[in-house]
Design a protein around this motif. Structure first.
Motif, mmCIF file in Angstrom:
data_model
loop_
_atom_site.group_PDB
_atom_site.id
_atom_site.type_symbol
_atom_site.label_atom_id
_atom_site.label_comp_id
_atom_site.label_asym_id
_atom_site.label_seq_id
_atom_site.Cartn_x
_atom_site.Cartn_y
_atom_site.Cartn_z
ATOM 1 N N GLN A 68 0.827 -1.206 0.000
ATOM 2 C CA GLN A 68 0.000 0.000 0.000
ATOM 3 C C GLN A 68 0.863 1.259 0.000
ATOM 4 O O GLN A 68 0.489 2.276 -0.579
ATOM 5 C CB GLN A 68 -0.942 0.009 1.205
ATOM 6 C CG GLN A 68 -2.088 -0.951 1.071
ATOM 7 C CD GLN A 68 -3.147 -0.471 0.102
ATOM 8 O OE1 GLN A 68 -2.867 -0.050 -1.017
ATOM 9 N NE2 GLN A 68 -4.385 -0.521 0.538
ATOM 10 N N ARG A 71 1.810 1.884 -3.431
ATOM 11 C CA ARG A 71 0.665 2.476 -4.138
ATOM 12 C C ARG A 71 0.558 3.960 -3.836
ATOM 13 O O ARG A 71 0.307 4.773 -4.724
ATOM 14 C CB ARG A 71 -0.637 1.778 -3.736
ATOM 15 C CG ARG A 71 -1.864 2.376 -4.426
ATOM 16 C CD ARG A 71 -3.159 2.054 -3.710
ATOM 17 N NE ARG A 71 -3.170 2.332 -2.304
ATOM 18 C CZ ARG A 71 -3.502 3.504 -1.750
ATOM 19 N NH1 ARG A 71 -3.781 4.543 -2.506
ATOM 20 N NH2 ARG A 71 -3.518 3.645 -0.447
ATOM 21 N N SER A 75 0.868 6.720 -6.704
ATOM 22 C CA SER A 75 -0.248 7.615 -7.010
ATOM 23 C C SER A 75 0.099 9.069 -6.741
ATOM 24 O O SER A 75 -0.483 9.964 -7.342
ATOM 25 C CB SER A 75 -1.488 7.208 -6.231
ATOM 26 O OG SER A 75 -1.296 7.430 -4.855
ATOM 27 N N LYS A 88 -13.277 2.356 -12.141
ATOM 28 C CA LYS A 88 -12.135 1.538 -11.726
ATOM 29 C C LYS A 88 -11.481 2.147 -10.475
ATOM 30 O O LYS A 88 -11.128 1.429 -9.551
ATOM 31 C CB LYS A 88 -11.115 1.454 -12.854
ATOM 32 C CG LYS A 88 -10.009 0.464 -12.598
ATOM 33 C CD LYS A 88 -8.971 0.464 -13.707
ATOM 34 C CE LYS A 88 -9.524 -0.198 -14.935
ATOM 35 N NZ LYS A 88 -8.497 -0.380 -15.985
ATOM 36 N N TYR A 89 -11.381 3.457 -10.449
ATOM 37 C CA TYR A 89 -10.814 4.127 -9.278
ATOM 38 C C TYR A 89 -11.711 3.932 -8.059
ATOM 39 O O TYR A 89 -11.228 3.658 -6.962
ATOM 40 C CB TYR A 89 -10.623 5.620 -9.549
ATOM 41 C CG TYR A 89 -10.122 6.395 -8.358
ATOM 42 C CD1 TYR A 89 -8.787 6.300 -7.971
ATOM 43 C CD2 TYR A 89 -10.970 7.197 -7.606
ATOM 44 C CE1 TYR A 89 -8.314 6.992 -6.871
ATOM 45 C CE2 TYR A 89 -10.509 7.889 -6.504
ATOM 46 C CZ TYR A 89 -9.184 7.786 -6.155
ATOM 47 O OH TYR A 89 -8.712 8.469 -5.063
ATOM 48 N N SER A 91 -13.809 1.434 -7.452
ATOM 49 C CA SER A 91 -13.702 0.056 -6.959
ATOM 50 C C SER A 91 -12.362 -0.166 -6.253
ATOM 51 O O SER A 91 -12.299 -0.892 -5.262
ATOM 52 C CB SER A 91 -13.894 -0.932 -8.099
ATOM 53 O OG SER A 91 -12.876 -0.775 -9.063
ATOM 54 N N TRP A 92 -11.312 0.452 -6.748
ATOM 55 C CA TRP A 92 -10.003 0.330 -6.104
ATOM 56 C C TRP A 92 -10.027 0.961 -4.703
ATOM 57 O O TRP A 92 -9.472 0.403 -3.760
ATOM 58 C CB TRP A 92 -8.929 0.967 -6.974
ATOM 59 C CG TRP A 92 -7.579 0.889 -6.368
ATOM 60 C CD1 TRP A 92 -6.866 1.908 -5.835
ATOM 61 C CD2 TRP A 92 -6.788 -0.281 -6.182
ATOM 62 N NE1 TRP A 92 -5.669 1.448 -5.343
ATOM 63 C CE2 TRP A 92 -5.593 0.107 -5.537
ATOM 64 C CE3 TRP A 92 -6.963 -1.620 -6.490
ATOM 65 C CZ2 TRP A 92 -4.599 -0.799 -5.206
ATOM 66 C CZ3 TRP A 92 -5.971 -2.519 -6.159
ATOM 67 C CH2 TRP A 92 -4.804 -2.102 -5.523
ATOM 68 N N ILE A 95 -11.866 -1.417 -2.386
ATOM 69 C CA ILE A 95 -11.033 -2.580 -2.046
ATOM 70 C C ILE A 95 -9.981 -2.195 -1.006
ATOM 71 O O ILE A 95 -9.763 -2.938 -0.033
ATOM 72 C CB ILE A 95 -10.395 -3.166 -3.322
ATOM 73 C CG1 ILE A 95 -11.455 -3.852 -4.152
ATOM 74 C CG2 ILE A 95 -9.264 -4.130 -2.989
ATOM 75 C CD1 ILE A 95 -10.996 -4.261 -5.538
ATOM 76 N N CYS A 96 -9.340 -1.047 -1.197
ATOM 77 C CA CYS A 96 -8.329 -0.597 -0.221
ATOM 78 C C CYS A 96 -8.948 -0.370 1.152
ATOM 79 O O CYS A 96 -8.365 -0.742 2.176
ATOM 80 C CB CYS A 96 -7.646 0.681 -0.700
ATOM 81 S SG CYS A 96 -6.541 0.432 -2.087
#
Length: 184
Positions: A68, A71, A75, A88-89, A91-92, A95-96
């Protein structure tokens, strides 16, 4: 996402990774040998299953926070302005958020189980004929106690990371309409 929040998240993830690594190394490398009634006895973290589980969970949580952290760094330097508007962002981010919750609760549960087993090692239990380990293996018990304290510090750091994950997720939703995305 705000750059200062990303820096705080990266700093907290780095601290959590280091403390979790310290926890796993302290528990995994602590051993003590003693001669008890003409028998050479060596005690390690594998003698209590909760401590063994704590070593594995702390190691996995450290690896998760390290991923993480990468990530966060990625980012920060390579973020795209259009990325925040995609599914997509979203859902990401979900998930995080969920993974952060799972990791902090799993770490807290294994730390609490290790505390319970450590109390049995300190007090013993005559009904099951369990001896008090900490009377004989004092150095090992102090190392386990230090590792448990480090584990709870890591839990506190990861709990603060879940606040940041929740902020990153729920700032995308509209405050007027329940779970409806903001239109930008």
């Amino acid at each position: 996402m705000d750059f200062s929040i990303q820096k705080i998240e990266a700093f907290l993830r780095l601290c959590a990774t280091l403390v979790l690594g310290l926890t796993a190394c302290t528990l995994g490398l602590s051993t003590q040998s003693k001669l008890i009634f003409y028998i050479h006895r060596k005690i390690t973290f594998r003698d209590l299953h909760a401590l063994e589980c704590m070593v594995y969970v702390a190691s996995l949580a450290a690896v998760y926070n390290l991923l993480q952290l990468s990530r966060c760094v990625f980012s920060t330097y390579y973020s795209n302005g259009n990325l925040n508007k995609s599914n997509k962002y979203l859902s990401w981010v979900w998930i995080c958020y969920l993974l952060d919750q799972v990791v902090v609760y799993l770490t807290l549960a294994t730390n609490s189980a290790a505390v319970e087993h450590s109390i049995l090692a300190i007090t013993g239990m005559k009904e099951f004929q369990w001896m008090k380990w900490c009377n004989r293996f004092t150095r090992f018990c102090f190392q386990v106690g230090g590792a448990i304290v480090c584990g709870y510090v890591a839990c506190a750091l990861m709990a603060s990371l879940t606040f940041i994950s929740a902020f990153n997720l729920f700032r995308l939703y509209s405050p007027q309409k329940f779970l409806r995305l903001k239109h930008s």
